[in-house]
Enzyme design. Sequence first.
Site, PDB file in Angstrom:
ATOM      1  N   TRP A  54       0.799  -1.234  -0.130  1.00  0.00           N
ATOM      2  CA  TRP A  54      -0.080   0.045   0.026  1.00  0.00           C
ATOM      3  C   TRP A  54       0.755   1.308   0.039  1.00  0.00           C
ATOM      4  O   TRP A  54       0.424   2.266  -0.755  1.00  0.00           O
ATOM      5  CB  TRP A  54      -0.911  -0.039   0.972  1.00  0.00           C
ATOM      6  CG  TRP A  54      -2.028  -1.081   0.743  1.00  0.00           C
ATOM      7  CD1 TRP A  54      -2.329  -2.272   1.488  1.00  0.00           C
ATOM      8  CD2 TRP A  54      -3.016  -1.046  -0.158  1.00  0.00           C
ATOM      9  NE1 TRP A  54      -3.269  -2.824   1.073  1.00  0.00           N
ATOM     10  CE2 TRP A  54      -3.758  -2.253  -0.262  1.00  0.00           C
ATOM     11  CE3 TRP A  54      -3.371  -0.033  -1.185  1.00  0.00           C
ATOM     12  CZ2 TRP A  54      -4.793  -2.460  -0.930  1.00  0.00           C
ATOM     13  CZ3 TRP A  54      -4.501  -0.419  -2.116  1.00  0.00           C
ATOM     14  CH2 TRP A  54      -5.260  -1.807  -1.979  1.00  0.00           C
TER      15      TRP A  54
ATOM     16  N   ASP B 127      -1.529   6.597   6.133  1.00  0.00           N
ATOM     17  CA  ASP B 127      -2.461   5.784   5.655  1.00  0.00           C
ATOM     18  C   ASP B 127      -2.680   4.894   6.940  1.00  0.00           C
ATOM     19  O   ASP B 127      -2.094   3.869   6.987  1.00  0.00           O
ATOM     20  CB  ASP B 127      -2.291   5.084   4.539  1.00  0.00           C
ATOM     21  CG  ASP B 127      -3.113   3.885   4.280  1.00  0.00           C
ATOM     22  OD1 ASP B 127      -4.062   3.731   4.871  1.00  0.00           O
ATOM     23  OD2 ASP B 127      -2.970   3.561   3.111  1.00  0.00           O
TER      24      ASP B 127
ATOM     25  N   LYS C 141     -12.445  -1.755   7.463  1.00  0.00           N
ATOM     26  CA  LYS C 141     -11.965  -2.413   8.499  1.00  0.00           C
ATOM     27  C   LYS C 141     -12.381  -2.250   9.907  1.00  0.00           C
ATOM     28  O   LYS C 141     -13.092  -3.346  10.324  1.00  0.00           O
ATOM     29  CB  LYS C 141     -10.303  -2.069   8.562  1.00  0.00           C
ATOM     30  CG  LYS C 141      -9.780  -1.639   7.271  1.00  0.00           C
ATOM     31  CD  LYS C 141      -9.503  -2.891   6.520  1.00  0.00           C
ATOM     32  CE  LYS C 141      -8.613  -2.687   4.930  1.00  0.00           C
ATOM     33  NZ  LYS C 141      -8.399  -3.740   4.256  1.00  0.00           N
TER      34      LYS C 141
END
Lengths: 361, 361
Positions: free
Chosen positions: B101, B171, B195
Amino acid sequence: MEVYNFGAGPATMPKQVIQQIRKDLPSYQGSGMSIMEISHRSKIFEEIIGTAEKDLRELLKIPNNYQVLFFQGGCTQQFTAAPLNLGKKYHRIALLDSGHWATRAGIEARLVGMDVDVLASSKESNYTKLPIIKKKPADTYDYLHITTNNTIEGTAYSKLPDVGKLTLVGDMSSNFLGQQYNINDFGEVMAGAQKNLGIAGLTIVIVRNDLLSNNENLPSMLDYQVFAKNKSMFNTPPVFAIYVAGLVLKWVKSQGGLVEMEKRNQTKSNLLYDFLDHSELFTAPVIKSDRSLTNVVFITGNQKVDQDLISQAASKGLLNIKGHRLVGGMRASLYNSMPLTGVERLVDFLEKFEKNQRGRS
Amino acid sequence: MEVYNFGAGPATMPKQVIQQIRKDLPSYQGSGMSIMEISHRSKIFEEIIGTAEKDLRELLKIPNNYQVLFFQGGCTQQFTAAPLNLGKKYHRIALLDSGHWATRAGIEARLVGMDVDVLASSKESNYTKLPIIKKKPADTYDYLHITTNNTIEGTAYSKLPDVGKLTLVGDMSSNFLGQQYNINDFGEVMAGAQKNLGIAGLTIVIVRNDLLSNNENLPSMLDYQVFAKNKSMFNTPPVFAIYVAGLVLKWVKSQGGLVEMEKRNQTKSNLLYDFLDHSELFTAPVIKSDRSLTNVVFITGNQKVDQDLISQAASKGLLNIKGHRLVGGMRASLYNSMPLTGVERLVDFLEKFEKNQRGRS
């Protein structure tokens, strides 16, 4: 109290769909998990998104040379994505200014460096009719953007404008699935889901293959090619919104498809327009040929009366008939999920309200 | 069968939240409409989004000089928006390459014209530890991007790297609300909801006021200033996703907030790591100091055994322990909603599986 929600979006949904969502909680098809907890890479979700695409293709008769893409967010994002993807030859797009959303599309296109020419505008008539192209447009535009149904102003194209060989891009958000168009007439169709396709947070893009090309320098989330290659799953898609869209599409099919939807919307809007046209208190300002089947705009010309009307209607369960803050007056949105009964109740209420007003003056 | 869903996202949600959603259908708080049908301009929704922001500010102790913005879509879109909004002085950003990511964030930043310098990478150690900055970074970066928790590789920053005066952008998608950080250490935090905050289709951006400036040439849907000015309602926000996030935030509060969440995640992950570290069959490849509390990665080194394990686990209701397709092996995601019982069952199962394997060899 039973209510009828005439809001423009997020809007009323089919009762059967709401019931199905409830039924599918907390365990989706015996999985032990709700649909909200299921991976987008699972077989369960692949089936959901696959069926949604299949049903959409069937209902809209989408030809095989068109991609069906599921984007996050609303059409405003596509006002950026469409010029970035399609505006590559001339960096120049044409626009028919039919009101707020067409104007917004032009603003966003300019923000990403496009020249935007407004070929025609109906601003001078306060958008109570559709703009008319007076001469054949030049060929040197990447495309022409129109709003097929103007949610705020209450106009809609029943017949598409003649744009010659120009590629037509249609923002169909507020009459998507509610009125029949030939997808072949468009290079691209975009439609936010929160009117006739379920909940906010999902936008459908239908785009002809030859308009896609490798855009190696576009942000992935705005790149049609990336979405096409990854079957709309470059990153996590809005799983729940796609699931709801799938249920709505099944419902539309079960009701008889777009032929039936358009017929019903015609019946509902005729009933209301007919009342308004015969009323002394109310006026439907849009010219007859250009009237929307899904967003019926009407006025009394008196703000105080409008306010009374709106709150009295609400107290009777006829909700959200207030016009958009930009135009005032009233608006009744008659999307696919609004039953005829709702419109009958509204007309009945308006009739009584008018009588009472007459008694007062 | 009762199941435990160890998937990395969309992930398991609190049972109480699912029950509340079900209870709120088909009529939200006696309105006669479901939450999916309610206008984003209504008092009902203003209350929902306002309370969600308030609860988030309280839980994360977000200082007043930070904006809380509700965006559509996932963090991938913020990989584009963050450089466009924050990368205006040097057009140059720094990155700590901790895996997939972080790499993606770098790719998207380059796509919008940024120079991206990778200050440190742990690629050579297969991302089984976090990258370490060896010398003080230059000041000539608009910001440094890190991934606080690496969902795929199973690493997380318990202590943030020393970045001097550089602005830190985090992030935090996969340990947002699951691990405590000081928001003051960041110029911006971004976190996808799927999440620890509910469903896919919503991303929270927390950004310090002084980093906002007029970006008159940015597309509206990528412009932090536009979102701040319009209280995240420049266009229709993902109403349902925000409603769900609001319920999740209430649940987190009722459970004791982030202190309690982190404690539970510590307990759960310790239990699993401890078993793995004492196992002869399994290995947790990530070094101890850098292990994620929420995504526990483990391997056997034998693909055939992994496959057996994953399918046997599924048959016992221990779902989605397959590792990410990019790294293989296994991964158990232990987000806030995963109860300790789920992890105990998993450890129990792994223990038995190991014994059976030993019997075979």
